[in-house]
Scaffold this motif. Structure first.
Motif, PDB file in Angstrom:
ATOM      1  N   ARG A 210     -21.043  22.968  16.566  1.00 13.43           N
ATOM      2  CA  ARG A 210     -21.360  22.444  17.900  1.00 13.43           C
ATOM      3  C   ARG A 210     -20.366  22.992  18.917  1.00 13.43           C
ATOM      4  NH1 ARG A 210     -23.560  16.967  18.426  1.00 13.43           N
ATOM      5  NH2 ARG A 210     -23.566  17.687  20.580  1.00 13.43           N
ATOM      6  N   LYS A 211     -20.887  23.428  20.040  1.00 11.60           N
ATOM      7  CA  LYS A 211     -20.032  23.896  21.130  1.00 11.60           C
ATOM      8  C   LYS A 211     -19.599  22.692  21.960  1.00 11.60           C
ATOM      9  CE  LYS A 211     -21.958  28.481  21.343  1.00 11.60           C
ATOM     10  NZ  LYS A 211     -22.600  29.508  22.156  1.00 11.60           N
ATOM     11  N   PRO A 212     -18.510  22.833  22.729  1.00 11.12           N
ATOM     12  CA  PRO A 212     -18.046  21.703  23.538  1.00 11.12           C
ATOM     13  C   PRO A 212     -19.101  21.273  24.555  1.00 11.12           C
ATOM     14  CG  PRO A 212     -16.772  23.678  24.019  1.00 11.12           C
ATOM     15  CD  PRO A 212     -17.677  24.002  22.896  1.00 11.12           C
ATOM     16  N   SER A 213     -19.173  19.978  24.759  1.00 12.84           N
ATOM     17  CA  SER A 213     -20.148  19.411  25.683  1.00 12.84           C
ATOM     18  C   SER A 213     -19.445  18.378  26.558  1.00 12.84           C
ATOM     19  CB  SER A 213     -21.276  18.747  24.890  1.00 12.84           C
ATOM     20  OG  SER A 213     -20.759  17.690  24.109  1.00 12.84           O
ATOM     21  N   GLY A 214     -20.223  17.731  27.396  1.00 13.52           N
ATOM     22  CA  GLY A 214     -19.669  16.658  28.213  1.00 13.52           C
ATOM     23  C   GLY A 214     -19.115  15.538  27.358  1.00 13.52           C
ATOM     24  N   PHE A 215     -19.738  15.309  26.198  1.00 10.98           N
ATOM     25  CA  PHE A 215     -19.274  14.267  25.283  1.00 10.98           C
ATOM     26  C   PHE A 215     -17.871  14.574  24.778  1.00 10.98           C
ATOM     27  CE2 PHE A 215     -18.941  12.752  20.857  1.00 10.98           C
ATOM     28  CZ  PHE A 215     -18.973  11.389  21.094  1.00 10.98           C
ATOM     29  N   SER A 216     -17.653  15.803  24.309  1.00 13.83           N
ATOM     30  CA  SER A 216     -16.338  16.146  23.764  1.00 13.83           C
ATOM     31  C   SER A 216     -15.270  16.188  24.856  1.00 13.83           C
ATOM     32  CB  SER A 216     -16.393  17.461  22.992  1.00 13.83           C
ATOM     33  OG  SER A 216     -16.946  18.493  23.769  1.00 13.83           O
ATOM     34  N   ILE A 217     -15.636  16.656  26.041  1.00 17.74           N
ATOM     35  CA  ILE A 217     -14.680  16.656  27.150  1.00 17.74           C
ATOM     36  C   ILE A 217     -14.355  15.227  27.575  1.00 17.74           C
ATOM     37  CG2 ILE A 217     -14.322  17.346  29.558  1.00 17.74           C
ATOM     38  CD1 ILE A 217     -14.092  19.675  27.648  1.00 17.74           C
ATOM     39  N   SER A 218     -15.363  14.336  27.543  1.00 20.18           N
ATOM     40  CA  SER A 218     -15.106  12.945  27.938  1.00 20.18           C
ATOM     41  C   SER A 218     -14.179  12.248  26.942  1.00 20.18           C
ATOM     42  CB  SER A 218     -16.416  12.175  28.095  1.00 20.18           C
ATOM     43  OG  SER A 218     -17.079  12.056  26.857  1.00 20.18           O
ATOM     44  N   ILE A 219     -14.250  12.614  25.676  1.00 22.39           N
ATOM     45  CA  ILE A 219     -13.311  12.063  24.691  1.00 22.39           C
ATOM     46  C   ILE A 219     -11.876  12.447  25.080  1.00 22.39           C
ATOM     47  CG2 ILE A 219     -12.523  12.229  22.293  1.00 22.39           C
ATOM     48  CD1 ILE A 219     -15.457  12.435  21.463  1.00 22.39           C
ATOM     49  N   MET A 220     -11.694  13.695  25.489  1.00 26.91           N
ATOM     50  CA  MET A 220     -10.365  14.134  25.911  1.00 26.91           C
ATOM     51  C   MET A 220      -9.918  13.383  27.169  1.00 26.91           C
ATOM     52  SD  MET A 220      -9.476  16.322  23.652  1.00 26.91           S
ATOM     53  CE  MET A 220      -8.199  17.390  24.256  1.00 26.91           C
ATOM     54  N   ALA A 221     -10.854  13.137  28.087  1.00 26.39           N
ATOM     55  CA  ALA A 221     -10.523  12.413  29.316  1.00 26.39           C
ATOM     56  C   ALA A 221     -10.117  10.974  29.001  1.00 26.39           C
ATOM     57  CB  ALA A 221     -11.706  12.439  30.275  1.00 26.39           C
ATOM     58  N   ILE A 222     -10.789  10.342  28.054  1.00 24.03           N
ATOM     59  CA  ILE A 222     -10.435   8.968  27.664  1.00 24.03           C
ATOM     60  C   ILE A 222      -9.039   8.942  27.045  1.00 24.03           C
ATOM     61  CG2 ILE A 222     -11.012   7.109  26.047  1.00 24.03           C
ATOM     62  CD1 ILE A 222     -13.994   7.870  26.567  1.00 24.03           C
ATOM     63  N   ALA A 223      -8.744   9.941  26.209  1.00 25.56           N
ATOM     64  CA  ALA A 223      -7.405  10.020  25.607  1.00 25.56           C
ATOM     65  C   ALA A 223      -6.344  10.202  26.689  1.00 25.56           C
ATOM     66  CB  ALA A 223      -7.351  11.170  24.607  1.00 25.56           C
ATOM     67  N   GLU A 224      -6.631  11.053  27.661  1.00 27.83           N
ATOM     68  CA  GLU A 224      -5.683  11.278  28.758  1.00 27.83           C
ATOM     69  C   GLU A 224      -5.480  10.006  29.574  1.00 27.83           C
ATOM     70  OE1 GLU A 224      -3.021  13.590  31.014  1.00 27.83           O
ATOM     71  OE2 GLU A 224      -3.965  13.993  29.088  1.00 27.83           O
ATOM     72  N   PHE A 225      -6.563   9.279  29.840  1.00 25.97           N
ATOM     73  CA  PHE A 225      -6.466   8.017  30.570  1.00 25.97           C
ATOM     74  C   PHE A 225      -5.564   7.031  29.819  1.00 25.97           C
ATOM     75  CE2 PHE A 225      -8.002   3.662  31.236  1.00 25.97           C
ATOM     76  CZ  PHE A 225      -7.760   3.536  32.592  1.00 25.97           C
ATOM     77  N   GLY A 226      -5.731   6.934  28.499  1.00 26.74           N
ATOM     78  CA  GLY A 226      -4.887   6.045  27.710  1.00 26.74           C
ATOM     79  C   GLY A 226      -3.415   6.413  27.798  1.00 26.74           C
ATOM     80  N   LEU A 227      -3.139   7.709  27.776  1.00 27.30           N
ATOM     81  CA  LEU A 227      -1.750   8.154  27.893  1.00 27.30           C
ATOM     82  C   LEU A 227      -1.189   7.877  29.285  1.00 27.30           C
ATOM     83  CD1 LEU A 227      -2.023  11.478  25.902  1.00 27.30           C
ATOM     84  CD2 LEU A 227      -0.702   9.463  25.240  1.00 27.30           C
TER      85      LEU A 227
END
Length: 126
Positions: free
Chosen positions: A28-45
């Motif tokens: 699977r290539k990166p999608s909005g779903f995978s980028i949003s997971i990274m954004a959620i992790a960044e928000f938590g940090l």
């Protein structure tokens, strides 16, 4: 460092990192779903950074070294951003693997940050 927030982040980052690695290995290539997971992790940090700064202002200190703790936290803040940028630049299945590895790296850094803050190893309890 808020322990309950650390645990919530850990419970999010490890499965999310494994999911992204699995998605990448399945092609699977990166999608909005995978980028949003990274954004959620960044928000938590970012929330951890705000909470930690507030604790230090109110007189709290890391048991081992407060500067080292914030060094780890700032580097941990950069890792999801770098992984997300990698995914935007190189749109291949390996971008998901890189983002998953980035989240697992941040999870390990969180364990080290709690060791620095509390002076106790959260894995073995001493």
């Amino acid at each position: 460092m808020l322990e309950w927030w650390y645990l919530a982040q850990l419970w999010l980052l490890v499965p999310a990192g494994l999911l992204l690695i699995g998605m990448g290995l399945l092609g699977r290539k990166p999608s909005g779903f995978s980028i949003s997971i990274m954004a959620i992790a960044e928000f938590g940090l970012l929330m951890q950074l705000i909470a930690s700064i507030s604790l230090v202002i109110l007189g709290g200190r890391a048991a081992i070294d407060t500067w080292e703790f914030f060094g780890y936290l700032i580097v941990a803040l950069l890792i999801p951003v770098a992984g997300g940028l990698w995914a935007l630049v190189e749109r291949s299945k390996w971008s998901n693997v890189v983002m998953g590895a980035a989240l697992l790296t941040v999870a390990v850094m969180l364990v080290r940050m709690v060791q620095i803050w509390t002076g106790v190893n959260p894995v073995v309890g001493s």
